[in-house]
Design a protein around this motif. Structure first.
Motif, PDB file in Angstrom:
ATOM      1  N   GLN A  67       1.845-124.381 -22.605  1.00  0.00           N
ATOM      2  CA  GLN A  67       1.416-125.467 -23.483  1.00  0.00           C
ATOM      3  C   GLN A  67       0.282-125.002 -24.402  1.00  0.00           C
ATOM      4  O   GLN A  67       0.285-125.281 -25.611  1.00  0.00           O
ATOM      5  CB  GLN A  67       0.957-126.665 -22.663  1.00  0.00           C
ATOM      6  N   ARG A  68      -0.685-124.280 -23.843  1.00  0.00           N
ATOM      7  CA  ARG A  68      -1.792-123.765 -24.655  1.00  0.00           C
ATOM      8  C   ARG A  68      -1.299-122.758 -25.692  1.00  0.00           C
ATOM      9  O   ARG A  68      -1.760-122.748 -26.839  1.00  0.00           O
ATOM     10  CB  ARG A  68      -2.859-123.141 -23.752  1.00  0.00           C
ATOM     11  N   GLU A  69      -0.354-121.915 -25.286  1.00  0.00           N
ATOM     12  CA  GLU A  69       0.199-120.939 -26.228  1.00  0.00           C
ATOM     13  C   GLU A  69       0.930-121.628 -27.374  1.00  0.00           C
ATOM     14  O   GLU A  69       0.846-121.199 -28.526  1.00  0.00           O
ATOM     15  CB  GLU A  69       1.153-119.988 -25.503  1.00  0.00           C
ATOM     16  N   ARG A 115       7.693-119.837 -33.136  1.00  0.00           N
ATOM     17  CA  ARG A 115       8.313-119.036 -32.077  1.00  0.00           C
ATOM     18  C   ARG A 115       8.286-119.773 -30.735  1.00  0.00           C
ATOM     19  O   ARG A 115       7.737-119.293 -29.747  1.00  0.00           O
ATOM     20  CB  ARG A 115       7.612-117.694 -31.983  1.00  0.00           C
ATOM     21  N   TYR A 116       8.913-120.918 -30.693  1.00  0.00           N
ATOM     22  CA  TYR A 116       8.923-121.743 -29.481  1.00  0.00           C
ATOM     23  C   TYR A 116       9.661-121.037 -28.343  1.00  0.00           C
ATOM     24  O   TYR A 116       9.156-120.924 -27.227  1.00  0.00           O
ATOM     25  CB  TYR A 116       9.579-123.086 -29.786  1.00  0.00           C
ATOM     26  N   ASP A 117      10.873-120.567 -28.625  1.00  0.00           N
ATOM     27  CA  ASP A 117      11.686-119.930 -27.577  1.00  0.00           C
ATOM     28  C   ASP A 117      10.983-118.715 -26.988  1.00  0.00           C
ATOM     29  O   ASP A 117      11.036-118.475 -25.776  1.00  0.00           O
ATOM     30  CB  ASP A 117      13.052-119.522 -28.134  1.00  0.00           C
ATOM     31  N   ARG A 118      10.329-117.945 -27.839  1.00  0.00           N
ATOM     32  CA  ARG A 118       9.649-116.738 -27.359  1.00  0.00           C
ATOM     33  C   ARG A 118       8.551-117.105 -26.370  1.00  0.00           C
ATOM     34  O   ARG A 118       8.391-116.436 -25.344  1.00  0.00           O
ATOM     35  CB  ARG A 118       9.055-115.963 -28.539  1.00  0.00           C
ATOM     36  N   VAL A 119       7.829-118.178 -26.660  1.00  0.00           N
ATOM     37  CA  VAL A 119       6.736-118.593 -25.777  1.00  0.00           C
ATOM     38  C   VAL A 119       7.269-119.068 -24.436  1.00  0.00           C
ATOM     39  O   VAL A 119       6.785-118.660 -23.369  1.00  0.00           O
ATOM     40  CB  VAL A 119       5.895-119.709 -26.447  1.00  0.00           C
ATOM     41  N   VAL A 120       8.284-119.941 -24.447  1.00  0.00           N
ATOM     42  CA  VAL A 120       8.758-120.505 -23.180  1.00  0.00           C
ATOM     43  C   VAL A 120       9.541-119.477 -22.354  1.00  0.00           C
ATOM     44  O   VAL A 120       9.493-119.501 -21.118  1.00  0.00           O
ATOM     45  CB  VAL A 120       9.609-121.777 -23.423  1.00  0.00           C
ATOM     46  N   ILE A 121      10.261-118.585 -23.020  1.00  0.00           N
ATOM     47  CA  ILE A 121      10.988-117.542 -22.283  1.00  0.00           C
ATOM     48  C   ILE A 121       9.994-116.603 -21.607  1.00  0.00           C
ATOM     49  O   ILE A 121      10.172-116.200 -20.440  1.00  0.00           O
ATOM     50  CB  ILE A 121      11.933-116.764 -23.215  1.00  0.00           C
ATOM     51  N   GLN A 123      -0.052-131.184 -33.371  1.00  0.00           N
ATOM     52  CA  GLN A 123      -0.828-130.505 -32.338  1.00  0.00           C
ATOM     53  C   GLN A 123      -0.629-131.120 -30.957  1.00  0.00           C
ATOM     54  O   GLN A 123      -0.758-130.432 -29.942  1.00  0.00           O
ATOM     55  CB  GLN A 123      -2.311-130.522 -32.711  1.00  0.00           C
ATOM     56  N   SER A 124      -0.329-132.423 -30.929  1.00  0.00           N
ATOM     57  CA  SER A 124      -0.163-133.111 -29.642  1.00  0.00           C
ATOM     58  C   SER A 124       1.301-133.220 -29.234  1.00  0.00           C
ATOM     59  O   SER A 124       1.666-134.073 -28.420  1.00  0.00           O
ATOM     60  CB  SER A 124      -0.783-134.511 -29.719  1.00  0.00           C
ATOM     61  N   ALA A 125       2.138-132.351 -29.786  1.00  0.00           N
ATOM     62  CA  ALA A 125       3.586-132.457 -29.551  1.00  0.00           C
ATOM     63  C   ALA A 125       3.994-132.020 -28.143  1.00  0.00           C
ATOM     64  O   ALA A 125       5.033-132.447 -27.640  1.00  0.00           O
ATOM     65  CB  ALA A 125       4.339-131.612 -30.578  1.00  0.00           C
ATOM     66  N   PHE A 126       3.199-131.192 -27.481  1.00  0.00           N
ATOM     67  CA  PHE A 126       3.662-130.514 -26.269  1.00  0.00           C
ATOM     68  C   PHE A 126       3.120-131.199 -25.013  1.00  0.00           C
ATOM     69  O   PHE A 126       1.932-131.498 -24.915  1.00  0.00           O
ATOM     70  CB  PHE A 126       3.235-129.045 -26.312  1.00  0.00           C
ATOM     71  N   GLU A 150       0.564-123.856 -13.290  1.00  0.00           N
ATOM     72  CA  GLU A 150      -0.309-122.908 -13.991  1.00  0.00           C
ATOM     73  C   GLU A 150       0.407-122.297 -15.198  1.00  0.00           C
ATOM     74  O   GLU A 150      -0.146-122.227 -16.302  1.00  0.00           O
ATOM     75  CB  GLU A 150      -0.750-121.819 -13.024  1.00  0.00           C
ATOM     76  N   ILE A 151       1.656-121.875 -14.992  1.00  0.00           N
ATOM     77  CA  ILE A 151       2.400-121.246 -16.076  1.00  0.00           C
ATOM     78  C   ILE A 151       2.788-122.270 -17.138  1.00  0.00           C
ATOM     79  O   ILE A 151       2.762-121.990 -18.337  1.00  0.00           O
ATOM     80  CB  ILE A 151       3.645-120.526 -15.516  1.00  0.00           C
ATOM     81  N   ALA A 152       3.134-123.486 -16.716  1.00  0.00           N
ATOM     82  CA  ALA A 152       3.508-124.532 -17.679  1.00  0.00           C
ATOM     83  C   ALA A 152       2.330-124.870 -18.593  1.00  0.00           C
ATOM     84  O   ALA A 152       2.491-125.003 -19.814  1.00  0.00           O
ATOM     85  CB  ALA A 152       3.991-125.771 -16.949  1.00  0.00           C
TER      86      ALA A 152
END
Length: 264
Positions: A39-41, A238-244, A58-61, A33-35
Motif C-alpha cells: 500500500q505504501r509503495e 506500475r500497479y502490477d509490478r508492485v503487487v507481484i 492518493q487515498s485509492a488503496f 506486513e507485506i500488504a
C-alpha cells in the motif's frame, strides 16, 4: 484489481492447538506486513507518476487485513477502491478513453481547459460555469437584437435614430471590452471559445463608428475542448509490478517469521 496473499495450513488439524494458533498468527502478521508495505509503495508510485495528485487518487488503496478462512488458508489483500480503479485503469493498462468511460460527460470528453485547478486538472464544474455564462449571454444578445429591430422599425417609420442608440443596442456598446463566449467547432476543434476583444471605434467615414477587433486578441481563444475519444494512453502506473513483487516476498517472509516463532 487486487492483491490476494494466501498461505497454506494443510496438516495443521493434527497439531496441538497452541502450535496451530502460532502458525496462523505468524501467517496473518506476515500477510498484513507485506500488504501494508505494498500500500505504501502504491502511494509512492502515485506521487512519482502524477503531477500534484489529488487526495482522491492518493487515498485509492486499501488493505483488508489477513484472516483465518477456516479452510486451511489465511488470506488478506491490498486493492484499489472501485471508483478510483475505474479512473486509474487507463494509467495502468493503457488504451483509449471514450465517451461513457469514468470521468467523461454524457456526450464528450474534456481534453483541454485553459483554466486549471490547483492540481493541474479541469476545475470542478467548469463546464457548468461556462454553460451558464453562455446561456446568460445568449439571452442578453437576444435582448439586444430585439432592441435593434425596434430601432430599425422607428427609422423605417421616418423617425430619426442616432448612431449612439444603435451602439447602445450592440454587444460592444453595452459591454465595452467584454468579448463574450460561443460554443462550436473551429478549425476542427469543438469547445467553448472566448470571442476576440472588440470595441467601438471611429471608422474612416465621417461621423461613423464601428465595432472592430482590438489589442493582441485577434482570434477566438479556446477555453474548454471536447472530443469523443482521447489519444491512446501509455501505461505509466506500475500497479502490477508492485503487487507481484509483494506477492513474491510472501512465502519467504512467512517462513522467516515462522522459524523465529517456533524457536522461541
Amino acid at each position: 484489481m487486487k492483491l490476494s496473499a494466501k498461505t497454506s495450513e494443510r496438516g495443521l488439524s493434527g497439531l496441538a492447538s497452541s502450535v496451530r494458533s502460532t502458525i496462523v498468527s505468524v501467517a496473518r502478521h506476515a500477510i498484513d506486513e507485506i500488504a501494508f508495505d505494498a500500500q505504501r509503495e502504491l502511494k509512492s508510485e502515485v506521487d512519482r507518476v502524477f503531477d500534484r495528485p489529488v487526495k482522491f487518487t492518493q487515498s485509492a488503496f486499501r488493505v483488508d487485513k489477513a484472516k483465518d478462512n477456516g479452510d486451511g488458508t489465511v488470506s488478506g489483500r491490498v486493492y484499489i477502491q472501485p471508483i478510483q480503479s475505474a479512473y486509474l485503469r487507463r494509467e495502468i493498462e493503457g488504451g483509449i478513453n471514450r465517451v461513457g468511460d469514468p470521468g467523461s460527460g454524457p456526450h464528450s470528453l474534456i481534453v483541454y481547459s485553459l483554466k486549471r485547478s490547483s492540481a493541474g486538472g479541469v476545475p470542478r464544474r467548469e463546464t457548468r460555469r461556462l454553460s451558464d455564462m453562455l446561456r446568460k449571454e445568449m439571452s442578453e444578445r437576444e435582448e439586444l437584437r430585439r432592441a435593434r429591430e425596434v430601432l430599425r422599425s422607428r427609422r423605417l417609420a421616418g423617425e430619426h435614430v442616432t448612431h449612439d442608440e444603435y451602439v447602445a443596442a450592440s454587444w460592444p456598446g453595452r459591454h465595452g471590452k467584454k468579448q463574450g463566449l460561443f460554443f462550436g467547432g473551429l478549425g476542427g476543434v469543438l469547445g467553448y471559445w472566448r470571442r476576440p476583444d472588440r470595441r467601438v471605434v471611429k471608422s474612416k467615414r465621417r461621423g461613423s463608428r464601428m465595432s472592430t477587433a482590438a489589442g493582441a486578441s485577434k482570434a477566438p481563444e479556446l477555453l474548454l475542448q471536447f472530443k469523443r475519444e482521447t489519444k491512446p494512453y501509455r501505461p505509466i502506473f506500475r500497479y502490477d509490478r508492485v503487487v507481484i513483487r509483494a506477492g513474491n516476498r510472501l512465502p519467504l517472509e512467512v517462513q522467516k517469521k515462522l522459524r523465529r516463532a517456533l524457536q522461541k
